[in-house]
Motif scaffolding. Sequence first.
Motif, PDB file in Angstrom:
ATOM      1  N   MET A  22      35.547  49.603  44.570  1.00  0.00           N
ATOM      2  CA  MET A  22      35.816  48.241  44.647  1.00  0.00           C
ATOM      3  C   MET A  22      37.257  48.331  45.312  1.00  0.00           C
ATOM      4  SD  MET A  22      33.730  47.517  41.808  1.00  0.00           S
ATOM      5  CE  MET A  22      32.466  48.987  43.359  1.00  0.00           C
ATOM      6  N   LEU A  23      38.565  48.780  45.403  1.00  0.00           N
ATOM      7  CA  LEU A  23      38.979  48.335  47.047  1.00  0.00           C
ATOM      8  C   LEU A  23      38.746  47.975  47.232  1.00  0.00           C
ATOM      9  CD1 LEU A  23      42.248  50.605  45.123  1.00  0.00           C
ATOM     10  CD2 LEU A  23      42.034  47.628  45.034  1.00  0.00           C
ATOM     11  N   MET A  24      37.789  49.288  47.958  1.00  0.00           N
ATOM     12  CA  MET A  24      37.202  49.455  49.488  1.00  0.00           C
ATOM     13  C   MET A  24      36.182  47.919  50.109  1.00  0.00           C
ATOM     14  SD  MET A  24      39.081  52.141  51.016  1.00  0.00           S
ATOM     15  CE  MET A  24      38.075  52.181  52.746  1.00  0.00           C
ATOM     16  N   ILE A  25      35.727  48.230  48.551  1.00  0.00           N
ATOM     17  CA  ILE A  25      34.941  46.410  49.563  1.00  0.00           C
ATOM     18  C   ILE A  25      35.223  45.856  49.096  1.00  0.00           C
ATOM     19  CG2 ILE A  25      33.039  45.219  47.761  1.00  0.00           C
ATOM     20  CD1 ILE A  25      31.741  48.125  46.537  1.00  0.00           C
ATOM     21  N   TYR A  26      36.361  46.161  48.877  1.00  0.00           N
ATOM     22  CA  TYR A  26      37.243  44.852  48.818  1.00  0.00           C
ATOM     23  C   TYR A  26      38.018  44.364  50.117  1.00  0.00           C
ATOM     24  CZ  TYR A  26      40.674  40.292  48.259  1.00  0.00           C
ATOM     25  OH  TYR A  26      41.201  39.149  48.458  1.00  0.00           O
ATOM     26  N   PHE A  27      38.802  45.272  50.450  1.00  0.00           N
ATOM     27  CA  PHE A  27      39.809  45.291  51.744  1.00  0.00           C
ATOM     28  C   PHE A  27      38.524  45.308  52.846  1.00  0.00           C
ATOM     29  CE2 PHE A  27      42.870  46.334  48.948  1.00  0.00           C
ATOM     30  CZ  PHE A  27      43.920  45.078  49.353  1.00  0.00           C
ATOM     31  N   ILE A  28      37.486  46.683  53.117  1.00  0.00           N
ATOM     32  CA  ILE A  28      36.727  46.687  54.056  1.00  0.00           C
ATOM     33  C   ILE A  28      35.841  45.320  53.977  1.00  0.00           C
ATOM     34  CG2 ILE A  28      35.333  47.842  55.709  1.00  0.00           C
ATOM     35  CD1 ILE A  28      37.909  49.280  56.083  1.00  0.00           C
ATOM     36  N   LYS A  86      34.537  32.157  39.198  1.00  0.00           N
ATOM     37  CA  LYS A  86      35.701  33.233  40.464  1.00  0.00           C
ATOM     38  C   LYS A  86      34.180  33.866  41.035  1.00  0.00           C
ATOM     39  CE  LYS A  86      39.553  33.172  39.870  1.00  0.00           C
ATOM     40  NZ  LYS A  86      41.102  32.332  41.562  1.00  0.00           N
ATOM     41  N   TYR A  87      33.039  33.496  40.221  1.00  0.00           N
ATOM     42  CA  TYR A  87      32.047  34.558  40.978  1.00  0.00           C
ATOM     43  C   TYR A  87      31.946  33.468  41.989  1.00  0.00           C
ATOM     44  CZ  TYR A  87      26.904  36.905  41.304  1.00  0.00           C
ATOM     45  OH  TYR A  87      26.417  37.278  41.673  1.00  0.00           O
ATOM     46  N   LYS A  88      31.018  32.462  41.791  1.00  0.00           N
ATOM     47  CA  LYS A  88      30.847  31.027  42.710  1.00  0.00           C
ATOM     48  C   LYS A  88      31.435  30.907  43.533  1.00  0.00           C
ATOM     49  CE  LYS A  88      27.968  29.154  38.673  1.00  0.00           C
ATOM     50  NZ  LYS A  88      27.421  27.618  37.886  1.00  0.00           N
ATOM     51  N   GLN A  89      32.540  31.283  43.609  1.00  0.00           N
ATOM     52  CA  GLN A  89      33.084  30.967  44.346  1.00  0.00           C
ATOM     53  C   GLN A  89      34.020  32.096  45.959  1.00  0.00           C
ATOM     54  OE1 GLN A  89      33.705  28.244  45.380  1.00  0.00           O
ATOM     55  NE2 GLN A  89      32.871  27.158  43.869  1.00  0.00           N
ATOM     56  N   GLY A  90      33.528  33.249  45.513  1.00  0.00           N
ATOM     57  CA  GLY A  90      33.844  34.292  46.120  1.00  0.00           C
ATOM     58  C   GLY A  90      32.860  34.941  47.302  1.00  0.00           C
ATOM     59  N   GLU A  91      33.377  35.240  47.588  1.00  0.00           N
ATOM     60  CA  GLU A  91      32.223  36.316  48.707  1.00  0.00           C
ATOM     61  C   GLU A  91      31.150  37.426  48.411  1.00  0.00           C
ATOM     62  OE1 GLU A  91      31.897  34.911  51.812  1.00  0.00           O
ATOM     63  OE2 GLU A  91      33.721  33.799  52.927  1.00  0.00           O
ATOM     64  N   ILE A  92      30.390  37.665  49.716  1.00  0.00           N
ATOM     65  CA  ILE A  92      29.688  38.253  48.664  1.00  0.00           C
ATOM     66  C   ILE A  92      30.161  39.598  48.206  1.00  0.00           C
ATOM     67  CG2 ILE A  92      29.259  39.136  51.270  1.00  0.00           C
ATOM     68  CD1 ILE A  92      26.506  39.202  48.252  1.00  0.00           C
ATOM     69  N   ASN A  93      31.138  40.343  48.835  1.00  0.00           N
ATOM     70  CA  ASN A  93      31.809  41.796  48.601  1.00  0.00           C
ATOM     71  C   ASN A  93      32.505  41.061  47.365  1.00  0.00           C
ATOM     72  OD1 ASN A  93      33.547  39.881  49.936  1.00  0.00           O
ATOM     73  ND2 ASN A  93      35.373  41.329  50.095  1.00  0.00           N
ATOM     74  N   VAL A  94      33.256  40.400  46.981  1.00  0.00           N
ATOM     75  CA  VAL A  94      34.163  39.996  45.542  1.00  0.00           C
ATOM     76  C   VAL A  94      32.171  40.035  44.806  1.00  0.00           C
ATOM     77  CG1 VAL A  94      35.035  38.087  44.501  1.00  0.00           C
ATOM     78  CG2 VAL A  94      35.753  38.822  46.757  1.00  0.00           C
ATOM     79  N   ARG A  95      31.965  39.271  44.995  1.00  0.00           N
ATOM     80  CA  ARG A  95      30.513  38.876  44.083  1.00  0.00           C
ATOM     81  C   ARG A  95      29.717  40.493  43.542  1.00  0.00           C
ATOM     82  NH1 ARG A  95      27.051  33.986  45.139  1.00  0.00           N
ATOM     83  NH2 ARG A  95      28.146  32.323  45.065  1.00  0.00           N
ATOM     84  N   LEU A  96      30.387  41.387  44.939  1.00  0.00           N
ATOM     85  CA  LEU A  96      29.362  42.751  44.473  1.00  0.00           C
ATOM     86  C   LEU A  96      30.517  43.576  43.402  1.00  0.00           C
ATOM     87  CD1 LEU A  96      28.081  43.701  47.587  1.00  0.00           C
ATOM     88  CD2 LEU A  96      27.123  42.945  45.943  1.00  0.00           C
ATOM     89  N   ILE A  97      31.658  43.581  43.482  1.00  0.00           N
ATOM     90  CA  ILE A  97      32.610  43.754  42.697  1.00  0.00           C
ATOM     91  C   ILE A  97      32.253  43.356  41.109  1.00  0.00           C
ATOM     92  CG2 ILE A  97      34.950  43.425  41.629  1.00  0.00           C
ATOM     93  CD1 ILE A  97      35.457  43.882  45.026  1.00  0.00           C
ATOM     94  N   PHE A  98      32.105  42.072  41.063  1.00  0.00           N
ATOM     95  CA  PHE A  98      32.095  41.401  39.643  1.00  0.00           C
ATOM     96  C   PHE A  98      30.592  41.582  38.825  1.00  0.00           C
ATOM     97  CE2 PHE A  98      35.033  37.892  40.503  1.00  0.00           C
ATOM     98  CZ  PHE A  98      35.588  38.127  39.594  1.00  0.00           C
ATOM     99  N   ILE A  99      29.148  42.286  39.657  1.00  0.00           N
ATOM    100  CA  ILE A  99      28.589  42.606  38.855  1.00  0.00           C
ATOM    101  C   ILE A  99      29.157  44.717  39.031  1.00  0.00           C
ATOM    102  CG2 ILE A  99      26.318  43.768  40.038  1.00  0.00           C
ATOM    103  CD1 ILE A  99      26.140  41.497  41.652  1.00  0.00           C
ATOM    104  N   CYS A 100      29.531  45.130  39.800  1.00  0.00           N
ATOM    105  CA  CYS A 100      29.641  47.015  39.907  1.00  0.00           C
ATOM    106  C   CYS A 100      30.862  46.895  38.343  1.00  0.00           C
ATOM    107  CB  CYS A 100      30.729  47.197  40.706  1.00  0.00           C
ATOM    108  SG  CYS A 100      29.247  47.823  42.515  1.00  0.00           S
ATOM    109  N   VAL A 101      31.782  45.656  38.568  1.00  0.00           N
ATOM    110  CA  VAL A 101      32.496  46.299  37.411  1.00  0.00           C
ATOM    111  C   VAL A 101      31.868  45.184  36.274  1.00  0.00           C
ATOM    112  CG1 VAL A 101      34.759  45.148  36.246  1.00  0.00           C
ATOM    113  CG2 VAL A 101      34.640  45.132  38.143  1.00  0.00           C
ATOM    114  N   GLY A 102      31.237  44.886  36.179  1.00  0.00           N
ATOM    115  CA  GLY A 102      29.920  43.968  34.565  1.00  0.00           C
ATOM    116  C   GLY A 102      29.116  44.805  34.030  1.00  0.00           C
TER     117      GLY A 102
END
Length: 291
Positions: A85-91, A11-27
């Motif tokens: 994280m919701l805002m990073i994803y949608f915006i 999921k991380y590798k396939q995600g866009e840059i905003n999704v990857r940042l979400i993974f990083i913040c959650v991790g």
Amino acid sequence: MTDFIEKIKFKYKQGEINVRLIFICVGIFLFSLIFNFFFSKLLNLPNIQNYFVAKATWEGFLGQAWGIITYTFIHGDLLHLALNMLMIYFIGNMFLRYFRKENFLTFFLFGSISGAIAFMAFSYVFNYGNSLLGASAAVYSIFFAMMAYLPHTKIRLFLLNFDIKFIHIGYGLLAFDVLMILADADKNVGGHISHLGGAAFGYFYMKQFEKGNDFLGQIIRSIFYRSKPIRKPKNTYQERRKTPPRDDYEFNAMRNAKQKKVDEILDKISRSGYESLTKEEKDFLFKAGKE
């Protein structure tokens, strides 16, 4: 457990840059919870988050300069994390419809830095003592960049059955932050100041970005995308014409990239007129129209 980790990696590798940042913040959030439980509480060590927040004082900044960036990835509690994280994803998804991932990273990181600078300046003048953490300033930067680019585009707010323009939402956010600062209604005055710093960067840098002035983006590309340099559209087009695609996947990727470039040029014409195009953009559009 192994399958779960592999799915996360995928999921991380396939995600866009905003999704990857979400993974990083959650991790980082999960790691800090575990670390603080086993080391901070049981061994009476300082909270690990304290080493990565943005400090309010000049002395604190000199002793922890990395905090001007790392504070963005640190969150105080689950609600704080979830909202950002919701805002990073949608915006972020909206932003990436029009711009590249390196552009997103430019607005995200430098918006974060601008928020921290505004926070420290405010703290210096008014002797504000708290530290700064969270991705809110970076989120504001992305949002106000989109507001500057598409001010009258309507979007649908969460759980509400009506659309509202970007510019009106922006006015509402600014009014809310200013009211919170003036009323001193909570302990997060520094956070609201950082929002204004991120918003100012996103708005004004987008105005320069639209004119082709992306000097900060060059820094981002030199650090994170050195193996994939950005080439001028004319050269890229010619090189693709000389080398035929190896398979259907490459052909489709080339076609989609070309169409995306055409759409960007047409959007620019609709906003600023044909004469606002550069010579390279006019040549690219002319050649694309002949095919």
